[in-house]
Motif scaffolding. Structure first.
Motif, PDB file in Angstrom:
ATOM      1  N   ILE A 117       4.613  -6.281   3.210  1.00  0.00           N
ATOM      2  CA  ILE A 117       5.458  -5.441   2.340  1.00  0.00           C
ATOM      3  C   ILE A 117       6.901  -5.920   2.412  1.00  0.00           C
ATOM      4  O   ILE A 117       7.587  -6.012   1.391  1.00  0.00           O
ATOM      5  CB  ILE A 117       5.338  -3.952   2.708  1.00  0.00           C
ATOM      6  CG1 ILE A 117       3.953  -3.419   2.304  1.00  0.00           C
ATOM      7  CG2 ILE A 117       6.437  -3.124   2.040  1.00  0.00           C
ATOM      8  CD1 ILE A 117       3.662  -2.003   2.735  1.00  0.00           C
ATOM      9  N   ASP A 118       7.375  -6.246   3.609  1.00  0.00           N
ATOM     10  CA  ASP A 118       8.752  -6.734   3.760  1.00  0.00           C
ATOM     11  C   ASP A 118       8.978  -8.014   2.975  1.00  0.00           C
ATOM     12  O   ASP A 118      10.083  -8.283   2.524  1.00  0.00           O
ATOM     13  CB  ASP A 118       9.085  -6.980   5.238  1.00  0.00           C
ATOM     14  CG  ASP A 118       9.334  -5.690   5.993  1.00  0.00           C
ATOM     15  OD1 ASP A 118       9.574  -4.653   5.338  1.00  0.00           O
ATOM     16  OD2 ASP A 118       9.271  -5.715   7.236  1.00  0.00           O
ATOM     17  N   PRO A 158      12.143  -7.417  -3.999  1.00  0.00           N
ATOM     18  CA  PRO A 158      12.703  -6.067  -3.887  1.00  0.00           C
ATOM     19  C   PRO A 158      12.191  -5.051  -4.911  1.00  0.00           C
ATOM     20  O   PRO A 158      11.943  -3.898  -4.563  1.00  0.00           O
ATOM     21  CB  PRO A 158      14.207  -6.288  -4.051  1.00  0.00           C
ATOM     22  CG  PRO A 158      14.418  -7.700  -3.617  1.00  0.00           C
ATOM     23  CD  PRO A 158      13.170  -8.437  -3.992  1.00  0.00           C
ATOM     24  N   GLY A 193       2.684  -5.210  -7.310  1.00  0.00           N
ATOM     25  CA  GLY A 193       2.936  -5.193  -5.870  1.00  0.00           C
ATOM     26  C   GLY A 193       1.646  -5.309  -5.077  1.00  0.00           C
ATOM     27  O   GLY A 193       1.577  -6.031  -4.079  1.00  0.00           O
ATOM     28  N   LEU A 241       7.749  -8.764   0.079  1.00  0.00           N
ATOM     29  CA  LEU A 241       7.656  -8.576  -1.375  1.00  0.00           C
ATOM     30  C   LEU A 241       9.023  -8.703  -2.035  1.00  0.00           C
ATOM     31  O   LEU A 241      10.042  -8.381  -1.417  1.00  0.00           O
ATOM     32  CB  LEU A 241       7.105  -7.182  -1.700  1.00  0.00           C
ATOM     33  CG  LEU A 241       5.640  -6.912  -1.415  1.00  0.00           C
ATOM     34  CD1 LEU A 241       5.329  -5.440  -1.668  1.00  0.00           C
ATOM     35  CD2 LEU A 241       4.745  -7.789  -2.267  1.00  0.00           C
ATOM     36  N   MET A 249       6.344   0.019  -3.585  1.00  0.00           N
ATOM     37  CA  MET A 249       5.212   0.046  -2.655  1.00  0.00           C
ATOM     38  C   MET A 249       5.507   0.932  -1.442  1.00  0.00           C
ATOM     39  O   MET A 249       4.635   1.655  -0.977  1.00  0.00           O
ATOM     40  CB  MET A 249       4.853  -1.374  -2.211  1.00  0.00           C
ATOM     41  CG  MET A 249       4.386  -2.273  -3.346  1.00  0.00           C
ATOM     42  SD  MET A 249       2.958  -1.645  -4.238  1.00  0.00           S
ATOM     43  CE  MET A 249       1.662  -2.086  -3.098  1.00  0.00           C
ATOM     44  N   ILE A 250       6.726   0.884  -0.962  1.00  0.00           N
ATOM     45  CA  ILE A 250       7.090   1.737   0.178  1.00  0.00           C
ATOM     46  C   ILE A 250       7.038   3.206  -0.232  1.00  0.00           C
ATOM     47  O   ILE A 250       6.474   4.038   0.480  1.00  0.00           O
ATOM     48  CB  ILE A 250       8.485   1.364   0.726  1.00  0.00           C
ATOM     49  CG1 ILE A 250       8.399   0.016   1.446  1.00  0.00           C
ATOM     50  CG2 ILE A 250       9.028   2.448   1.653  1.00  0.00           C
ATOM     51  CD1 ILE A 250       9.739  -0.567   1.842  1.00  0.00           C
ATOM     52  N   LEU A 310       0.549  -8.260  -2.509  1.00  0.00           N
ATOM     53  CA  LEU A 310       0.058  -7.965  -1.161  1.00  0.00           C
ATOM     54  C   LEU A 310      -1.326  -8.577  -0.934  1.00  0.00           C
ATOM     55  O   LEU A 310      -1.587  -9.154   0.121  1.00  0.00           O
ATOM     56  CB  LEU A 310      -0.014  -6.456  -0.923  1.00  0.00           C
ATOM     57  CG  LEU A 310       1.291  -5.764  -0.589  1.00  0.00           C
ATOM     58  CD1 LEU A 310       1.064  -4.271  -0.453  1.00  0.00           C
ATOM     59  CD2 LEU A 310       1.893  -6.328   0.693  1.00  0.00           C
ATOM     60  N   TYR A 356       9.345  -4.750  -6.209  1.00  0.00           N
ATOM     61  CA  TYR A 356       8.007  -4.288  -5.857  1.00  0.00           C
ATOM     62  C   TYR A 356       8.014  -3.606  -4.491  1.00  0.00           C
ATOM     63  O   TYR A 356       7.281  -2.651  -4.270  1.00  0.00           O
ATOM     64  CB  TYR A 356       7.014  -5.452  -5.841  1.00  0.00           C
ATOM     65  CG  TYR A 356       6.928  -6.163  -7.163  1.00  0.00           C
ATOM     66  CD1 TYR A 356       6.728  -5.463  -8.351  1.00  0.00           C
ATOM     67  CD2 TYR A 356       7.051  -7.538  -7.240  1.00  0.00           C
ATOM     68  CE1 TYR A 356       6.662  -6.116  -9.574  1.00  0.00           C
ATOM     69  CE2 TYR A 356       6.978  -8.197  -8.455  1.00  0.00           C
ATOM     70  CZ  TYR A 356       6.782  -7.476  -9.617  1.00  0.00           C
ATOM     71  OH  TYR A 356       6.723  -8.121 -10.819  1.00  0.00           O
ATOM     72  N   LYS A 357       8.841  -4.105  -3.601  1.00  0.00           N
ATOM     73  CA  LYS A 357       8.892  -3.559  -2.238  1.00  0.00           C
ATOM     74  C   LYS A 357       9.246  -2.076  -2.259  1.00  0.00           C
ATOM     75  O   LYS A 357       8.580  -1.260  -1.618  1.00  0.00           O
ATOM     76  CB  LYS A 357       9.927  -4.338  -1.421  1.00  0.00           C
ATOM     77  CG  LYS A 357      10.076  -3.861  -0.008  1.00  0.00           C
ATOM     78  CD  LYS A 357      11.106  -4.696   0.727  1.00  0.00           C
ATOM     79  CE  LYS A 357      11.329  -4.187   2.119  1.00  0.00           C
ATOM     80  NZ  LYS A 357      12.330  -4.974   2.831  1.00  0.00           N
ATOM     81  N   THR A 358      10.268  -1.707  -3.012  1.00  0.00           N
ATOM     82  CA  THR A 358      10.705  -0.316  -3.067  1.00  0.00           C
ATOM     83  C   THR A 358       9.583   0.588  -3.558  1.00  0.00           C
ATOM     84  O   THR A 358       9.297   1.621  -2.958  1.00  0.00           O
ATOM     85  CB  THR A 358      11.921  -0.183  -4.009  1.00  0.00           C
ATOM     86  OG1 THR A 358      12.943  -1.053  -3.543  1.00  0.00           O
ATOM     87  CG2 THR A 358      12.435   1.237  -4.059  1.00  0.00           C
ATOM     88  N   HIS A 381       2.985  -4.331   7.233  1.00  0.00           N
ATOM     89  CA  HIS A 381       4.436  -4.110   7.124  1.00  0.00           C
ATOM     90  C   HIS A 381       5.174  -5.420   6.854  1.00  0.00           C
ATOM     91  O   HIS A 381       6.116  -5.456   6.054  1.00  0.00           O
ATOM     92  CB  HIS A 381       4.984  -3.411   8.374  1.00  0.00           C
ATOM     93  CG  HIS A 381       4.676  -1.952   8.416  1.00  0.00           C
ATOM     94  ND1 HIS A 381       5.415  -1.017   7.728  1.00  0.00           N
ATOM     95  CD2 HIS A 381       3.693  -1.262   9.031  1.00  0.00           C
ATOM     96  CE1 HIS A 381       4.909   0.176   7.931  1.00  0.00           C
ATOM     97  NE2 HIS A 381       3.852   0.066   8.722  1.00  0.00           N
TER      98      HIS A 381
END
Length: 189
Positions: free
Chosen positions: A134-135, A139, A176, A137, A145-146, A180, A141-143, A131
């Motif tokens: 991911i946080d 933005p 992403g 990353l 990946m989530i 990671l 890619y973060k969106t 987590h």
């Protein structure tokens, strides 16, 4: 074979039921084997074969004679199999018959909860690490990946949610994952 397929498709489009039956005979085993390899379930594979030919029958007028018929029908069968895989939820039957396992019943298959405090801690730490990664990353890619890995949306669903082409989503998922991987491999902490 392509000439035969083309001829059969033309006849089937004119309403010739025997021509359509020949198309079914030509492809039913191939589609079954494709679906069975993907799903590992005979009944589901049979359902995919049936649904494939229903779709072919309903959409035969949409078939583009410029492409190979086999490619078109395989795409339909593959997509139906993928849809089934996505919708599949694990099913467990406690009373299911189990091969020759000396009278064992379904209850013997239920794993015991042998988690120790140490394993619970390790699982918790791993989740926290993922987590945090991911946080961290960027933005864009973060969106993605989530949505992909935490919300378990398909690439198409993400494409619709974010109003972006699927190819862009695929690229962002790939990048992403690379971000990671690098974050999780580096010994910072």
């Amino acid at each position: 074979m392509d000439n035969l397929e083309t001829r059969l498709v033309k006849l089937a489009l004119k309403g010739d039921q025997r021509a359509f039956a020949e198309i079914v005979d030509l492809y039913k085993d191939r589609i079954f084997h494709l679906a069975y390899r993907m799903l590992s379930n005979r009944h589901e594979a049979e359902d995919v074969v049936q649904e494939t030919f229903l779709r072919v029958y309903r959409n035969l007028d949409r078939y583009d004679p410029g492409q190979k018929f086999s490619t078109w029908i395989y795409r339909i069968g593959t997509n139906l199999s993928i849809d089934r895989l996505r919708k599949r939820k694990p099913t467990y039957s406690l009373d299911a018959e189990i091969g020759d396992q000396d009278g064992a019943d379904g209850y013997a298959l239920i794993p015991g909860d042998n988690r120790t405090p140490e394993t619970e801690y390790m699982i918790s730490e791993t989740r926290t690490t993922i987590h945090e990664a991911i946080d961290g990353l960027p933005p864009k890619y973060k969106t993605v990946m989530i949505l992909r890995y935490l919300q378990e949306l398909s690439l198409q669903e993400i494409s619709e949610v974010l109003d972006m082409p699927v190819t862009t989503i695929k690229t962002r998922v790939h990048r992403g994952r690379e971000f990671l991987r690098k974050k999780l491999e580096s010994p910072q902490r």
